[in-house]
Design a protein around this motif. Structure first.
Motif, PDB file in Angstrom:
ATOM      1  N   CYS A 807       0.631  -1.197  -0.080  1.00  0.00           N
ATOM      2  CA  CYS A 807      -0.102   0.043  -0.005  1.00  0.00           C
ATOM      3  C   CYS A 807       0.811   1.197  -0.135  1.00  0.00           C
ATOM      4  O   CYS A 807       1.495   1.511   0.985  1.00  0.00           O
ATOM      5  N   GLN A 808       0.838   1.942  -0.999  1.00  0.00           N
ATOM      6  CA  GLN A 808       1.713   3.149  -1.275  1.00  0.00           C
ATOM      7  C   GLN A 808       0.366   4.307  -1.142  1.00  0.00           C
ATOM      8  O   GLN A 808      -0.756   4.147  -1.177  1.00  0.00           O
ATOM      9  N   ARG A 809       0.882   5.652  -1.027  1.00  0.00           N
ATOM     10  CA  ARG A 809       0.272   6.959  -1.029  1.00  0.00           C
ATOM     11  C   ARG A 809      -0.750   6.858  -2.102  1.00  0.00           C
ATOM     12  O   ARG A 809      -2.017   7.025  -1.742  1.00  0.00           O
ATOM     13  N   TYR A 810      -0.381   6.408  -3.398  1.00  0.00           N
ATOM     14  CA  TYR A 810      -1.228   6.748  -4.433  1.00  0.00           C
ATOM     15  C   TYR A 810      -1.644   5.499  -5.228  1.00  0.00           C
ATOM     16  O   TYR A 810      -2.040   5.592  -6.394  1.00  0.00           O
ATOM     17  N   TYR A 811      -1.054   4.291  -4.743  1.00  0.00           N
ATOM     18  CA  TYR A 811      -1.438   3.199  -5.419  1.00  0.00           C
ATOM     19  C   TYR A 811      -1.276   1.836  -4.569  1.00  0.00           C
ATOM     20  O   TYR A 811      -0.919   1.941  -3.634  1.00  0.00           O
ATOM     21  N   LEU A 812      -1.791   0.817  -5.097  1.00  0.00           N
ATOM     22  CA  LEU A 812      -1.793  -0.538  -4.424  1.00  0.00           C
ATOM     23  C   LEU A 812      -1.111  -1.247  -5.397  1.00  0.00           C
ATOM     24  O   LEU A 812      -1.187  -1.357  -6.524  1.00  0.00           O
ATOM     25  N   ALA A 813      -0.703  -2.580  -4.721  1.00  0.00           N
ATOM     26  CA  ALA A 813      -0.084  -3.518  -5.440  1.00  0.00           C
ATOM     27  C   ALA A 813      -0.393  -4.993  -4.985  1.00  0.00           C
ATOM     28  O   ALA A 813      -0.529  -4.914  -3.702  1.00  0.00           O
ATOM     29  N   GLY A 814      -0.330  -6.006  -5.558  1.00  0.00           N
ATOM     30  CA  GLY A 814      -0.745  -7.344  -5.239  1.00  0.00           C
ATOM     31  C   GLY A 814      -0.497  -8.432  -6.021  1.00  0.00           C
ATOM     32  O   GLY A 814       0.208  -8.355  -7.138  1.00  0.00           O
ATOM     33  N   LYS A 815      -1.081  -9.579  -5.775  1.00  0.00           N
ATOM     34  CA  LYS A 815      -1.247 -10.861  -6.605  1.00  0.00           C
ATOM     35  C   LYS A 815      -2.422 -11.366  -6.855  1.00  0.00           C
ATOM     36  O   LYS A 815      -3.294 -11.412  -6.188  1.00  0.00           O
ATOM     37  N   VAL A 816      -2.344 -11.811  -8.045  1.00  0.00           N
ATOM     38  CA  VAL A 816      -3.865 -12.426  -8.507  1.00  0.00           C
ATOM     39  C   VAL A 816      -4.121 -13.809  -7.339  1.00  0.00           C
ATOM     40  O   VAL A 816      -3.084 -14.473  -7.177  1.00  0.00           O
ATOM     41  N   THR A 817      -5.424 -13.902  -7.090  1.00  0.00           N
ATOM     42  CA  THR A 817      -5.900 -15.060  -6.192  1.00  0.00           C
ATOM     43  C   THR A 817      -6.937 -15.409  -6.481  1.00  0.00           C
ATOM     44  O   THR A 817      -7.730 -15.017  -7.488  1.00  0.00           O
ATOM     45  N   GLU A 818      -7.033 -16.725  -6.178  1.00  0.00           N
ATOM     46  CA  GLU A 818      -8.510 -17.244  -6.451  1.00  0.00           C
ATOM     47  C   GLU A 818      -9.467 -16.954  -5.190  1.00  0.00           C
ATOM     48  O   GLU A 818     -10.816 -17.434  -5.216  1.00  0.00           O
ATOM     49  N   GLU A 819      -9.167 -16.294  -4.159  1.00  0.00           N
ATOM     50  CA  GLU A 819     -10.131 -15.999  -3.005  1.00  0.00           C
ATOM     51  C   GLU A 819     -10.913 -14.992  -3.614  1.00  0.00           C
ATOM     52  O   GLU A 819     -10.993 -14.499  -4.471  1.00  0.00           O
ATOM     53  N   ALA A 820     -11.974 -15.215  -2.720  1.00  0.00           N
ATOM     54  CA  ALA A 820     -13.292 -14.235  -3.169  1.00  0.00           C
ATOM     55  C   ALA A 820     -12.951 -12.885  -2.568  1.00  0.00           C
ATOM     56  O   ALA A 820     -12.504 -12.764  -1.599  1.00  0.00           O
ATOM     57  N   VAL A 821     -13.891 -12.075  -3.142  1.00  0.00           N
ATOM     58  CA  VAL A 821     -14.004 -10.377  -2.688  1.00  0.00           C
ATOM     59  C   VAL A 821     -14.717 -10.616  -1.463  1.00  0.00           C
ATOM     60  O   VAL A 821     -15.879 -11.152  -1.681  1.00  0.00           O
ATOM     61  N   VAL A 822     -14.211 -10.097  -0.272  1.00  0.00           N
ATOM     62  CA  VAL A 822     -15.215  -9.833   0.890  1.00  0.00           C
ATOM     63  C   VAL A 822     -15.887  -8.322   0.952  1.00  0.00           C
ATOM     64  O   VAL A 822     -14.947  -7.450   1.131  1.00  0.00           O
ATOM     65  N   GLN A 823     -16.926  -8.181   0.980  1.00  0.00           N
ATOM     66  CA  GLN A 823     -17.588  -6.846   1.099  1.00  0.00           C
ATOM     67  C   GLN A 823     -17.421  -6.365   2.546  1.00  0.00           C
ATOM     68  O   GLN A 823     -17.895  -7.065   3.460  1.00  0.00           O
ATOM     69  N   VAL A 824     -16.951  -4.858   2.570  1.00  0.00           N
ATOM     70  CA  VAL A 824     -17.435  -4.592   4.105  1.00  0.00           C
ATOM     71  C   VAL A 824     -18.582  -3.849   4.080  1.00  0.00           C
ATOM     72  O   VAL A 824     -19.071  -2.906   3.335  1.00  0.00           O
ATOM     73  N   VAL A 825     -19.313  -4.017   5.070  1.00  0.00           N
ATOM     74  CA  VAL A 825     -20.635  -3.705   5.425  1.00  0.00           C
ATOM     75  C   VAL A 825     -20.861  -3.121   6.820  1.00  0.00           C
ATOM     76  O   VAL A 825     -19.830  -3.459   7.720  1.00  0.00           O
TER      77      VAL A 825
END
Length: 825
Positions: A807-825
């Motif tokens: 996590c940088q000030r104006y961008y993010l970086a990561g890796k492709v994953t099979e995990e599902a997106v978890v919505q924050v509610v």
């Protein structure tokens, strides 16, 4: 291009059906519409179901079911609401000293967009035909739904206004007009040049002796009879309006879909090369005649200059023959468009590119070269010789789409024009076009400062550049800054992205903020019809686009200029539910008109992204510090413009809202969408801003904690009240406050992105990471840039789940994953 020819629609055979009488004695249309008005709940923007009606007669009422559309004595068009406005004087002036006077500058001096183009006295009588011939407004494209009664028409109008039903689909189901039903009620183009008798006998208006009157709309008599046409054509309208009119056939709901305007009649021209000698000085004449002076023989015509542009418009791109050598004779004309400023300018440039491509021009490649013959005299020792030399090719047509939101952006215009003006002075065949907000602001003044310019055109002419170039090819200099109706695109924009697309929904701004130049450069608000917007989005989806951004200078005002009025929240729901559309964004709005319903629409609409752009000090151009942060496809959900954290400054700015209202909108966003990203724009150093006012802005930032704030110092702009006020702050104070606010901005940006560490997010892949070619770049629904390893040719336009590990000030970086997106509610 030549003046558009109005081609009457081919008369359709009327398939007459016997009226089917129901138990209540009504015709087929009355029965269907009576049931339609009490139908089961419909999906937004859908057509009424052909079945599943509740069998109950409409009760006699004095108001519509919701009370929105009052019944009146007799049948009256909704457009009668413009009668009072029509009598009001047009207030001006506008921009530069020599531009049109129809764009207001003072708060309260609003101009109805229906009245910015002269109707030539209204097509209400034969006496007006001569003035109509001079009017630049040529025709209206209409559709209609025919009803048996006024009551049914009013009930349907209510449902259309609330965006519950779609006009075209409704016409297919319920219209009594068999000739247009299957085509969704399409009437086609209706010529405004039609003249009517004054004796009130509209049934016989077209029945005079053969040859005594030429009626361009005669073929429509059995679809939209003269009585109905007379009412429609004599009423100032704009695209999106729906009128209710009566004829011998029944009651019509008539929708205006588009207008046809002869923009050459609105432009000012003078022959290129008209100069006077005074001593040894060359003086460029600044007097320019209105475009319709061509009829008096004052407009230079004939493609006589022999320029490349004239050759293209004259057909020089047509290949002569079919052998391989024929291609060598084809004229190759290139263009280059330089775009400055905001997303609206970016969209306008795409529309201009579409027009240029339709003329046969092509974009100049970055690495193109061409061969020249250069003469050498060898210091006089021998005869001159010619040698070949390759140089980087220069564009034949140069288009500069300008921004005037800040003085720095405006000054860049002149520095950019310098080299191209030098080319022209040296005898090169180059066409120079200045478009956008500086063009609108300066008008003819640009020709004084840079006489090599061929065309000066305001933003409202972006999709009519091909028409204006006809006069340029004829050897004229052209200035087109008059107010005009904005027509639907006659060509397709040349999109700069294969994944994300802009879609204009409203042009102009009716606000009068004391610091802002936009109302005087982009004109009054003009909303596009819902149907036109939906059709464009559907076509984009069919072409493979995954994300659409709805554009407007004041987007929350969408529909308030229509008759009847529409709501932006309804448009969001309709467009956001387009099959195949993955993401929907929008820019830019105003807290004065921002409704909490818009926040609810975003929360409830499938494709809408959880990203809200809430500027609180001016919409800054991309010529600001944000330029390095956001690319072409960096798009915001722009909901409101607080402009300042200080109520005193908000009042001085003429914003019409308070800090408390702004925070109320943010609170609604946080409650409905807790994980939503909120960004903003801010200027510092507004005239009279005290240290306490500035600290109020910082405290607002601390209270909200924005994901990003685009910042800039206040820049006085022409024709804005604040530019002439006392209390202008020094550059030292502005820069100090800019530094301090940027420090807080950077701190908050890091905090907000840090919450994404370890989370799985859905990324829409857009382009290659230009700094690391093995990586791709995409965005989350929050608008965060994300980089990760991948092949752009395989992943462009795909939705990919990525687990964030940086996590940088104006961008993010990561890796492709099979995990599902978890919505924050």
């Amino acid at each position: 291009m030549p003046t558009p020819t109005i081609r009457p629609a081919t008369p359709r055979p009327l398939r007459r059906r016997p009226a089917t009488t129901t138990a209540t004695g009504g015709t087929r249309g009355a029965a269907v519409l009576g049931l339609l008005a009490l139908s089961v709940v419909l999906g937004a923007g859908s057509a009424p179901p052909a079945l599943a009606f509740r069998l109950a007669p409409l009760p006699p009422t004095t108001t519509s079911r919701r009370g929105r559309i009052p019944r009146r004595e007799g049948l009256r068009s909704t457009a009668e609401r413009t009668d009072a406005v029509a009598a009001a004087p047009v207030v001006g002036p506008v921009t530069g000293s020599e531009t049109n006077v129809k764009y207001p500058t003072a708060r309260g001096s609003e101009v109805d967009s229906r009245l910015i183009v002269d109707y030539g006295g209204g097509a209400a009588s034969a006496a007006s035909s001569e003035s109509q011939a001079q009017s630049p407004l040529l025709a209206l494209r209409l559709s209609h739904i025919l009803f048996a009664s006024e009551q049914l028409a009013r009930e349907t109008l209510e449902e259309l206004t609330a965006a519950k039903w779609n006009f075209e689909e409704t016409a297919k189901v319920v219209s009594n007009c068999a000739a247009t039903r299957e085509e969704g009620g399409s009437v086609g183009w209706v010529n405004l040049g039609e003249a009517f008798d004054d004796d009130g006998d509209d049934d016989d208006v077209n029945e005079g002796p053969e040859g005594t009157r030429k009626n361009p709309n005669k073929h429509l008599d059995e679809i939209l009879p003269p009585a109905a046409r007379r009412r429609v054509l004599s009423t100032p309208t704009k695209p999106g309006d729906v009128l209710m009119v009566e004829s011998s056939r029944g009651v019509h709901l008539v929708q205006v879909l588009d207008v046809m305007v002869d923009v050459r009649k609105l432009s000012q021209v003078r022959p290129r090369g008209a100069k006077k000698k005074r001593g040894g000085e060359v003086v460029i004449q600044n007097e320019m005649e209105l475009g319709n002076a061509a009829e008096k023989g004052e407009r230079k015509d004939g493609h006589a200059r022999g320029t490349k542009l004239a050759g293209v418009l004259g057909g020089a791109l047509v290949e002569q023959g079919s052998d391989e050598s024929a291609a060598k004779t084809t004229l190759d004309l290139t263009y280059k468009i330089e775009t400055m400023g905001c997303q609206m300018n970016a969209a306008d440039s795409e529309r201009m590119e579409g027009q240029l491509a339709s003329l046969g021009l092509r974009p100049l490649g970055d690495d193109e070269t061409e061969e020249f013959e250069v003469e050498l005299d060898n210091d006089g020792l021998m005869k001159e010789t010619k040698v070949a030399r390759r140089e980087k090719r220069k564009p034949d047509v140069v288009v500069l789409n300008t921004c005037s939101i800040r003085d720095h952006a405006e000054q860049k215009v002149y520095s950019y024009l310098g080299p191209h003006a030098k080319r022209k002075r040296a005898g090169e065949d180059v066409t120079i076009i200045v478009a956008g907000c500086v063009a609108q602001q300066e008008g003819q003044s640009l020709l004084r400062r840079v006489p090599e310019i061929d065309l000066v055109m305001g933003p409202q002419y972006a999709n009519r550049i091909s028409d204006l170039l006809e006069d340029v090819a004829n050897g004229n200099q052209v200035v087109a800054t008059e107010a005009t109706h904005i027509m639907e695109d006659s060509t397709k924009p040349r999109r700069q992205s294969e994944v994300c697309a802009w879609v204009n929904v409203i042009y102009g701004c009716n606000e009068r903020c004391t610091y802002c130049v936009v109302p005087t450069t982009r004109g009054v608000e003009q909303s596009r019809p819902v149907e036109s917007i939906v059709d464009e989005v559907k076509e984009l989806v069919s072409q493979g686009f995954k994300e659409v951004t709805l554009l407007g200078q004041n987007i929350d005002a969408y529909g308030r200029d229509m008759l009847p009025k529409r709501k932006f929240s309804d448009l969001l729901r309709i467009v956001g539910n387009t099959p195949g559309l993955e993401r929907l964004r929008f820019v830019t709005s105003h807290p004065r008109y921002m409704s909490l319903g818009v926040v609810d629409a975003v929360a409830e609409t499938r494709a809408a992204c959880e990203y809200f752009h809430i500027p609180f000090r001016e919409t800054i151009s991309f010529d600001s510090v944000a330029q390095n942060i956001f690319t072409h496809t960096s798009i915001f959900f722009s909901l409101v413009h607080p402009e300042s954290g200080s109520n005193a400054m908000l009042k001085a700015m003429g914003r019409g809202h308070t800090r408390e209202k702004f925070l109320g909108i943010v609170d609604r966003v946080r409650k409905r969408l807790p994980d939503a990203a909120i960004t903003a724009d801010v200027i510092v150093g507004f005239p009279g801003e005290t240290e306490e006012d500035f600290l109020d802005t910082l405290s607002l930032m601390e209270e909200v904690v924005f994901d990003t704030v685009n910042t800039a110092a206040y820049s006085p702009r022409p024709n804005t009240p604040a530019a002439t006020w006392e209390g202008q702050l020094s550059e030292e104070v502005k820069q100090d406050r800019l530094r301090r606010i940027n420090e807080l901005n950077a701190k908050h940006a890091e905090e907000r992105r840090a919450r994404m560490m370890g989370r799985v997010v859905e990324v829409l892949v857009e382009e290659r990471n230009v700094k690391v070619p093995t990586q791709v770049m995409g965005r989350t629904t929050h608008g965060y840039i994300v980089y990760f390893q991948g092949d752009i040719d395989e992943l462009r336009g795909q939705l990919v789940n990525v687990k964030i590990d940086k996590c940088q000030r104006y961008y993010l970086a990561g890796k492709v994953t099979e995990e599902a997106v978890v919505q924050v509610v």
